[in-house]
Scaffold this motif. Structure first.
Motif, PDB file in Angstrom:
ATOM      1  N   CYS A 181      -4.072 -48.218  39.519  1.00  0.00           N
ATOM      2  CA  CYS A 181      -5.328 -47.907  40.210  1.00  0.00           C
ATOM      3  C   CYS A 181      -5.976 -46.640  39.670  1.00  0.00           C
ATOM      4  CB  CYS A 181      -5.091 -47.740  41.701  1.00  0.00           C
ATOM      5  SG  CYS A 181      -4.483 -49.234  42.488  1.00  0.00           S
ATOM      6  N   HIS A 182      -5.177 -45.723  39.180  1.00  0.00           N
ATOM      7  CA  HIS A 182      -5.728 -44.398  38.861  1.00  0.00           C
ATOM      8  C   HIS A 182      -6.135 -44.236  37.401  1.00  0.00           C
ATOM      9  CE1 HIS A 182      -5.306 -42.589  42.826  1.00  0.00           C
ATOM     10  NE2 HIS A 182      -4.225 -43.339  42.950  1.00  0.00           N
ATOM     11  N   ILE A 183      -5.950 -45.273  36.596  1.00  0.00           N
ATOM     12  CA  ILE A 183      -6.516 -45.265  35.235  1.00  0.00           C
ATOM     13  C   ILE A 183      -7.515 -46.412  35.202  1.00  0.00           C
ATOM     14  CG2 ILE A 183      -6.032 -45.395  32.765  1.00  0.00           C
ATOM     15  CD1 ILE A 183      -3.190 -44.466  33.377  1.00  0.00           C
ATOM     16  N   PRO A 184      -8.756 -46.161  35.649  1.00  0.00           N
ATOM     17  CA  PRO A 184      -9.684 -47.275  35.850  1.00  0.00           C
ATOM     18  C   PRO A 184     -10.058 -48.002  34.556  1.00  0.00           C
ATOM     19  CG  PRO A 184     -10.797 -45.165  36.174  1.00  0.00           C
ATOM     20  CD  PRO A 184      -9.342 -44.867  36.047  1.00  0.00           C
ATOM     21  N   THR A 185     -10.273 -47.248  33.496  1.00  0.00           N
ATOM     22  CA  THR A 185     -10.558 -47.865  32.201  1.00  0.00           C
ATOM     23  C   THR A 185      -9.897 -47.012  31.127  1.00  0.00           C
ATOM     24  OG1 THR A 185     -12.637 -46.642  32.040  1.00  0.00           O
ATOM     25  CG2 THR A 185     -12.783 -48.920  32.805  1.00  0.00           C
ATOM     26  N   ILE A 186      -9.735 -47.619  29.950  1.00  0.00           N
ATOM     27  CA  ILE A 186      -9.098 -46.885  28.856  1.00  0.00           C
ATOM     28  C   ILE A 186     -10.143 -46.537  27.805  1.00  0.00           C
ATOM     29  CG2 ILE A 186      -6.807 -47.785  29.264  1.00  0.00           C
ATOM     30  CD1 ILE A 186      -7.250 -49.855  27.185  1.00  0.00           C
ATOM     31  N   ALA A 187      -9.809 -45.558  26.992  1.00  0.00           N
ATOM     32  CA  ALA A 187     -10.702 -45.059  25.935  1.00  0.00           C
ATOM     33  C   ALA A 187     -12.050 -44.689  26.533  1.00  0.00           C
ATOM     34  CB  ALA A 187     -10.871 -46.088  24.811  1.00  0.00           C
ATOM     35  N   ARG A 188     -12.040 -43.825  27.555  1.00  0.00           N
ATOM     36  CA  ARG A 188     -13.313 -43.476  28.176  1.00  0.00           C
ATOM     37  C   ARG A 188     -13.687 -42.020  27.937  1.00  0.00           C
ATOM     38  NH1 ARG A 188      -9.700 -43.331  32.384  1.00  0.00           N
ATOM     39  NH2 ARG A 188      -9.928 -41.490  33.685  1.00  0.00           N
ATOM     40  N   GLY A 189     -13.079 -41.391  26.928  1.00  0.00           N
ATOM     41  CA  GLY A 189     -13.428 -40.001  26.612  1.00  0.00           C
ATOM     42  C   GLY A 189     -14.446 -39.894  25.501  1.00  0.00           C
ATOM     43  N   GLY A 190     -14.995 -41.041  25.067  1.00  0.00           N
ATOM     44  CA  GLY A 190     -15.954 -41.012  23.970  1.00  0.00           C
ATOM     45  C   GLY A 190     -15.344 -41.366  22.631  1.00  0.00           C
ATOM     46  N   VAL A 191     -14.032 -41.559  22.614  1.00  0.00           N
ATOM     47  CA  VAL A 191     -13.362 -41.945  21.371  1.00  0.00           C
ATOM     48  C   VAL A 191     -12.907 -43.399  21.516  1.00  0.00           C
ATOM     49  CG1 VAL A 191     -11.426 -41.488  19.834  1.00  0.00           C
ATOM     50  CG2 VAL A 191     -12.578 -39.592  20.986  1.00  0.00           C
TER      51      VAL A 191
ATOM     52  N   TRP B 219     -13.172 -52.446  17.557  1.00  0.00           N
ATOM     53  CA  TRP B 219     -12.988 -51.234  18.373  1.00  0.00           C
ATOM     54  C   TRP B 219     -13.596 -51.441  19.746  1.00  0.00           C
ATOM     55  CZ3 TRP B 219     -10.771 -46.701  16.220  1.00  0.00           C
ATOM     56  CH2 TRP B 219     -10.561 -46.735  14.827  1.00  0.00           C
ATOM     57  N   GLY B 220     -13.120 -50.700  20.694  1.00  0.00           N
ATOM     58  CA  GLY B 220     -13.692 -50.800  22.038  1.00  0.00           C
ATOM     59  C   GLY B 220     -13.582 -49.483  22.780  1.00  0.00           C
ATOM     60  N   GLU B 221     -14.467 -49.314  23.778  1.00  0.00           N
ATOM     61  CA  GLU B 221     -14.434 -48.131  24.640  1.00  0.00           C
ATOM     62  C   GLU B 221     -14.545 -48.575  26.082  1.00  0.00           C
ATOM     63  OE1 GLU B 221     -16.667 -44.384  23.656  1.00  0.00           O
ATOM     64  OE2 GLU B 221     -17.565 -45.696  22.154  1.00  0.00           O
ATOM     65  N   LYS B 222     -14.063 -47.745  26.995  1.00  0.00           N
ATOM     66  CA  LYS B 222     -14.170 -47.998  28.434  1.00  0.00           C
ATOM     67  C   LYS B 222     -13.706 -49.410  28.772  1.00  0.00           C
ATOM     68  CE  LYS B 222     -17.871 -44.662  29.224  1.00  0.00           C
ATOM     69  NZ  LYS B 222     -18.104 -44.175  27.852  1.00  0.00           N
ATOM     70  N   LEU B 223     -12.531 -49.757  28.269  1.00  0.00           N
ATOM     71  CA  LEU B 223     -12.022 -51.118  28.419  1.00  0.00           C
ATOM     72  C   LEU B 223     -11.233 -51.265  29.709  1.00  0.00           C
ATOM     73  CD1 LEU B 223     -10.642 -51.325  24.787  1.00  0.00           C
ATOM     74  CD2 LEU B 223     -12.715 -52.442  25.624  1.00  0.00           C
ATOM     75  N   VAL B 224     -11.357 -52.439  30.311  1.00  0.00           N
ATOM     76  CA  VAL B 224     -10.531 -52.755  31.477  1.00  0.00           C
ATOM     77  C   VAL B 224      -9.133 -53.104  30.974  1.00  0.00           C
ATOM     78  CG1 VAL B 224     -10.169 -54.388  33.356  1.00  0.00           C
ATOM     79  CG2 VAL B 224     -12.467 -53.534  32.860  1.00  0.00           C
TER      80      VAL B 224
END
Lengths: 632, 205
Positions: free
Chosen positions: A395-405, A446-451
């Motif tokens: 629950c506490h990691i809503p999406t991955i790669a969400r720091g702009g990288v 590549w992907g960002e802000k992934l579920v």
């Protein structure tokens, strides 16, 4: 204000004195620029004069101008920091200093240094430096000129006599982990993945990161590279064994400069300290092909993260380093991707009861971490009940790669080896500048802000290794986490699922690794799979039939970093609904997600039938009554 | 006008509070079931639990009241012929404007079919929905004693089935309550004021 004005005036007066002779034909005095060290600046001088502020702002994230080149302040400091005759650094706001002389001349205040140090002090932002009982810069043995990292290590070992031996006993050094749960021998020296295959025959690549000085003599304490982890200045560059050059060298070469400024090993050795996000990140953020490529929850955005990205490591929050959670005992760190603790039940660690793995959330938060909320009495209790089956991270990691990288989502080696029309290697970049194809490694997505993907895990992982039989007709799971709903120690965990298409031995139906560089057989020399596979398989001691193909593979990387503030955690609906994030996680009845289809069908049919029934009854009554009235 | 109080003050309070709670429980319950998304899951689940406890509290009062006042006798089934007479009335006589076979009084608040229906809800749907609801609320503790995660599905299925039964009851109840009386909305008036006009035939199931 008055003081800076005074500095500015002083600078101007000083400049007037220096340039007076040549200023006869120029009424405005010119600033004096002390000569920098090194040969060439990282960008053309005119570019830097015009844009250095914007470049630094773009690099540290305070500006979003993406078209600018990125350079760290430390790169500027490496060449432009000046010392006085006594060897002490000259403050950046001192008259005549490199930065100050121009800024005074143009009457622009130096905003950067309201936050940054005015001299390159070690560990300025690190509280631990102030608490240390030893100032390494005062040790005579560290004041000597050092020619190499190994020489520094000798000096370290003269006091820290057991450190080398300690370190060489760890997974960090051996890259080997004997998994007691499965009997498998894991670790980077043994596993295979879709990023760059297996280690054997490609050891030179490992030297990018491996914490040794030479990649040759693993049995010698002096080959431990202390500085790569304990540098606090940010200046240390680990030379790669296979080229002799560091990542900074490559960066400079790509900009047309010859070499990096030589690092001052004596200064760095005098400013060693605890590990930091920078030092750990210098390897772990860049695993398997560049910034963020591998993990999705570990990339350079965690060097100086803000709270929304990582509530624990945030510089405007708790400011944790990696080692705050990954506590070390004699250089051996807690927390492992090969033996994860899926459900920590020992409770909060307190002196006398340090039973929990300190890298788990529960070791600090316990298993009932949600605080009573009088507005939501039923919800917080239910959230605390969730901790038995749902990992905190879910629950506490809503999406991955969400720091702009961005992170790599898939790689396709089967398309590697194509060259451009000119016969030269290809490199295709997307709009964001990410390589979606290179001749060396083939296609990449590549992907960002992934579920994330979600699955049960009891913490036991089983790898498909070189030599294991595979079924090439279906995607091969390179690793698989065990456990299910029926297993009380398993919880639902978030994963980055990495997909790949990589070579395999089509004669023996096993995975295959390839020798990537070095010699004619290196794939990146001749782009000849068969030869490079044969070399790598031989080096790994694996059989190779001589025939290869490409097989689809998948790897699950458990997520544990980039923990968001509670306000950004998943909402109930994210799982408890028809379009649930955990749609494929079986074995439990999740209200809102699950239903018995026939029951709903029957139920709504009954409701509709009763509604139609009473309506028909009412209409019929009305019709009969009307009929009676008409008959009089 | 000679008036006779049919529904006492507590009865009316009980009826209307219960009506509101049941309707809100149905809305939040089917929201939790993702039949529609009026509220977030968290909001719906939160309200559902609070409303359920409120209904339980109300029922504790109501059960006490029924036993103290002896009103529980209202739910003792009548003989079969009287029930069949009501069935015949709703199926045939009502269209032909035949007389209602039953007259409501303070001693007999429900017609025989109505009483039987309420009894069926009382001994059928109510124990199921409350029993499964409690298991649902505390399934974490139950899981340790052998119910297990997969058992929750069957608990949920029973809970949902009982909810459907109550929704069906509500549809029919509303139809009869609002339309089957000699004066328009006569039953509604009786349930609000407690009185019905004497000699009027008002019937409800």
């Amino acid at each position: 204000m008055r003081r800076s004005l005074l500095f500015a005036l002083l600078a101007v007066f000083a400049s007037v004195g220096v340039v007076a002779r040549s200023a006869a034909d120029n009424s405005t005095p010119r600033p004096v620029l002390p000569k920098a060290q090194g040969e060439t600046c990282v960008e053309p001088v005119e570019t830097m004069r015009a844009l250095h502020g914007a470049i630094l702002a773009a690099t540290n994230g305070s500006s979003s101008t993406s078209s600018l080149p990125k350079h760290e302040l430390s790169e500027c400091v490496a060449c432009h920091a000046q010392r006085d005759k006594a060897g002490a650094y000259i403050p950046v706001d001192a008259p005549g200093q490199f930065c100050q002389s121009c800024h005074s001349y143009s009457a622009v205040s130096i905003n950067c240094f309201s936050c940054h140090a005015s001299t390159p002090k070690a560990g300025v932002s690190k509280q631990s430096a102030a608490l240390s009982t030893a100032d390494h810069s005062k040790f005579d043995i560290l004041k000597q000129p050092f020619a190499s990292g190994a020489e520094v290590t000798y000096a370290c070992l003269s006091c820290h006599t057991e450190a080398g031996k300690q370190l060489r006993g760890t997974e960090h050094w051996q890259l080997t982990f004997a998994n007691p749960a499965t009997g498998q021998t894991l670790g980077k020296a043994h596993t295979i993945n879709m990023f760059f295959g297996a280690t054997a025959s490609n050891e030179g690549l490992c030297s990018n990161c491996h914490i040794d000085n030479a990649m040759r003599d693993f049995a010698s304490d002096s080959n431990v590279d202390c500085l790569v982890c304990h540098d606090t200045t940010g200046f240390y560059r680990k030379p790669r064994v296979w080229t002799g050059k560091s990542a900074l060298d490559d960066l400079l070469a790509s900009k047309g400069a010859a070499v990096a400024a030589p690092v001052d090993l004596s200064f760095i050795a005098g400013h060693v300290g605890k590990t930091s996000r920078e030092t750990c990140g210098s390897c772990h953020f860049y695993a398997d092909g560049g910034d963020g490529a591998k993990h999705g929850d570990l990339d350079s955005s965690l060097t100086n993260p803000k709270r929304p990205l990582d509530v624990h490591m945030a510089t405007d929050g708790l400011n944790f380093t990696c080692a705050t959670c990954h506590v070390s005992k004699g250089h051996d760190f807690s927390g492992s991707r090969y033996a994860t603790v899926a459900r920590e039940t020992h409770g909060i660690n307190t002196p006398g009861h340090m039973d929990s793995n300190p890298a788990t959330c529960e070791s600090c938060h316990g298993s009932k971490p949600h605080k009573a909320d009088p507005h939501k009495p039923a919800i917080y209790a239910k959230l605390n009940e969730h901790t038995d089956r749902v990992a905190c991270e879910t629950c506490h990691i809503p999406t991955i790669a969400r720091g702009g990288v961005p992170t790599k989502v898939s790689v396709d080696w089967s398309t590697a080896g194509k060259t451009g029309a000119d016969g030269k290697p290809l490199k295709i970049l997307d709009a964001q500048g990410r390589a979606t194809y290179t001749t060396e490694t083939g296609g990449a997505v590549w992907g960002e802000k992934l579920v994330p993907s979600y699955a049960w895990s009891d913490g036991t992982v089983r790898y498909t290794q070189l030599g294991d039989k595979i079924d090439p007709k279906t995607p091969v799971a390179l690793n698989r986490f065990e456990g299910g709903a029926e297993d009380a120690n398993a919880r639902i965990w978030p994963f980055k699922v990495m997909k790949g298409k990589q070579p395999y031995d089509s004669g023996g139906n096993t995975l295959a690794s390839a020798h990537l560089f070095g010699g004619d057989a290196g794939y990146w020399s001749a782009y000849e799979w068969n030869r490079s596979i044969a070399v790598a398989m031989n080096a790994a001691g694996s059989n190779y039939s001589g025939a290869y193909g490409f097989v689809e593979t998948e790897m699950s990387l458990p997520l544990a970093h980039m923990v968001a503030p509670a306000t950004q955690a998943l909402q109930c609906n994210d799982c408890h609904s028809g379009d649930s994030r955990i749609a494929h996680v079986g074995g439990v009845y999740a209200p809102g997600r699950d239903s018995f289809r026939w029951l709903d069908w029957l139920g709504w049919l009954a409701v509709a039938a009763s509604f139609v029934g009473v309506s028909a009854h009412g209409i019929a009554r009305w019709a009969f009554a009307r009929h009676r009235r008409q008959r009089g | 006008m000679n008036q006779d109080m049919i529904f006492q003050r507590f009865e009316r309070f009980w009826h209307w509070l219960q009506a509101i709670l049941i309707i809100l429980l149905l809305i939040t319950g089917f929201n939790v079931h993702d039949s529609f998304r009026l509220l977030s899951f968290a909001g719906a689940a939160q309200y559902h639990v609070v409303l359920a406890w409120a209904l339980i509290a109300l029922w504790v009062l109501a059960v006490y009241w029924h036993f103290v006042t002896g009103q529980w006798r209202q739910y003792i089934p009548e003989n079969r012929n009287q029930v069949l007479a009501m069935v015949h009335y709703y199926a045939v006589e009502i269209f032909l404007s035949g007389g209602h076979p039953f007259h409501r009084s303070r001693q007999h608040k429900h017609n025989p079919l109505q009483g039987l229906t309420y009894l069926a809800v009382l001994v059928g749907a109510v124990p199921v929905i409350w029993g499964t609801g409690w298991i649902y609320l505390y399934y974490v503790s139950w899981g340790a004693s052998g119910l297990g995660e997969s058992g929750l599905g069957y608990v949920a299925a029973l809970h949902t089935a009982a909810a459907f039964a109550i929704l069906v009851f509500l549809v029919i109840h509303l139809y009869l309550a609002f339309t089957v009386s000699d004066t328009p909305l006569g039953n509604l008036k009786a349930m609000i004021t407690g009185y019905q006009d004497d000699e009027e035939d008002e019937h409800v199931v």
